[in-house]
Write an enzyme that holds these catalytic residues in place. Structure first.
Site: not given
Length: 465
Positions: A19, A381-382
């Protein structure tokens, strides 16, 4: 008559490497266009962060400052609880950071640099709450793909029929701007338990997008996700501001000795010969997976660069293993490191393949560098990113689970060998590299997105909106 203060953007990041990196790159882009930018997060020992509290860096026509979140009830930087894999750090930050951030914003005004806009990245809804409560305009930097954002938005607002976790392979979801996606292609948080802290934080983010956030900045580029961006814009004010890769903004943070050592080793390898393996800053793999990975790399017969974080070093096979011997011997065919600047490695001409967990930062960096991939997603989200890399962008292949040495060897050969499919994968990788370069060029989608956002901030400061 005194002049108006320079527009001041406060960037607020959750203290997670994936992030911090894109938000910091965004900050350099904003500063280079004449804005004063302050970057803040709660630094800790596990975070690669080269700027100390109070540091300033001139970037183009502007400046970026670094003012850490500290004090109050926040844990000290070396507190071991920052490494809690259960998400305890997210609960702590959500509770302890808001008053510290509010005080930081007040200090900026007292110092004559009032905050014009707060930009918080995803999974930091506490920052959005603080900005909203203090009447400061705010944006979110979505640090995953626009496709994943669209999936979450449609799921949590019940705008599409999603397959259940147990649905068969034929069950798919149809979301505007996206290809049909099966249950196994969806982000893991869609079907995560309600009590899971990451899911709770995500729901707060999605709610804020509709209720309080003025701009949604997405780390993507128009050429990559145009149909998705256009389909989502009737719902959200999406601005693509990517690819936000370290080094692409020409104001890199510099490298350390370990990174220079990696590059020197790569310099000695033939072009497009190296298998680069890195699974990000959070993913934990098992001892069996590590053993199969090591044996599979040895079986490829190719040089490899393997990133094994310090917290995973004990999983490496013993010194008698062929893989480790190859990585440490005098005639080494491979190299094992604890860390490297991933974007710098991927852009090196010696790298021919990237074995990746498919985090969004890694996905974007692979596309920008034009490097074929072998996907090995785990969570978050992979799985969605892996689906797009293999089946939509056509730049790689999927490595089946569980990790198996023969499967890894075959997958590497599929993207690095001399067969027609490997040649096609490399050609498509080159095409996406060219598209990313177009996005990064003057007048490209990144340039336009940043300019649009800066114009909006300047309008706020001029009192015209």
């Amino acid at each position: 008559m005194s002049s108006s203060p320079m527009p001041h953007v406060l960037l607020v990041s959750a203290p997670l490497q994936g992030h911090v990196n894109p938000l910091l790159v965004l900050g350099r882009h904003l500063a280079s266009r004449g804005l004063l930018v302050t970057f803040t997060t709660a630094p800790h020992a596990g975070l690669k962060f080269g700027h100390g509290d109070g540091a300033t860096v001139d970037v183009g026509r502007g400046t970026i400052r670094f003012e850490h979140l500290k004090g109050g009830d926040l844990w000290a930087p070396y507190d071991p609880r920052y490494h809690d894999p259960t998400g305890g750090v997210m609960r702590h930050i959500d509770e302890a950071a808001p008053p510290v951030l509010a005080e930081l914003i007040r200090r900026q005004s007292e110092a004559g640099r009032p905050v014009s806009c707060v930009v918080a990245n995803a999974f930091a809804p506490w920052a959005t709450r603080v900005a909203s409560g203090m009447g400061v305009p705010h944006a979110m930097l979505w640090t995953e793909s626009c496709a994943v954002l669209s999936l979450f938005y449609h799921y949590f607002h019940s705008l599409a029929d999603f397959p259940s976790r147990e649905a068969g392979p034929g069950a798919t979801v149809a979301v505007p701007g996206l290809p049909p996606l099966a249950a196994g292609d969806l982000p893991a948080l869609i079907h995560a338990p309600e009590e899971f802290i990451w899911r709770q934080v995500l729901i707060a983010d999605i709610r804020s997008l509709r209720e309080t956030v003025t701009w949604v900045l997405v780390n993507t580029f128009d050429e990559l996700e145009r149909p998705t961006i256009e389909a989502l814009r009737p719902h959200l004010p999406v601005i693509p501001v990517g690819p936000l890769c370290s080094g692409t903004e020409n104001h890199g943070s510099g490298q350390d000795d370990d990174d220079d050592d990696c590059v020197a080793w790569l310099d000695a390898q033939p072009p497009r010969s190296v298998v680069f393996v890195a699974f990000g800053s959070l993913l934990q793999i098992s001892r069996d997976e590590m053993s199969e990975l090591a044996e599979g790399l040895a079986a490829t017969g190719r040089p490899f660069l393997l990133v094994v974080r310090d917290d995973n070093r004990e999983l490496l096979p013993d010194g008698g293993d062929d893989c480790l011997a190859a990585a440490t011997g005098s005639n080494s065919r491979g190299k094992v490191v604890a860390w490297c600047e991933q974007a710098r490695v991927l852009s090196h001409g010696a790298v021919g393949c990237f074995v990746t967990h498919c985090g969004w930062n890694s996905t974007v960096e692979a596309l920008v560098s034009g490097v074929p991939v072998v996907t090995y997603p785990a969570w978050a989200d992979q799985p969605t990113n892996a689906k797009f890399l293999a089946d939509v962008y056509g730049v790689g292949v999927r490595l089946p689970k569980p990790m198996a040495r023969d499967a890894l060897r075959r997958c590497v050969e599929e993207v690095m060998g001399g067969g027609p499919e490997a040649v096609a994968v490399r050609a498509r990788s080159g095409k996406w590299k060219a598209e990313a370069c177009a996005a990064l060029a003057t007048g490209g989608s990144l340039d336009k997105g940043i300019q649009d956002f800066v114009a909006a901030i300047l309008s706020i400061c001029a009192g015209t909106v």
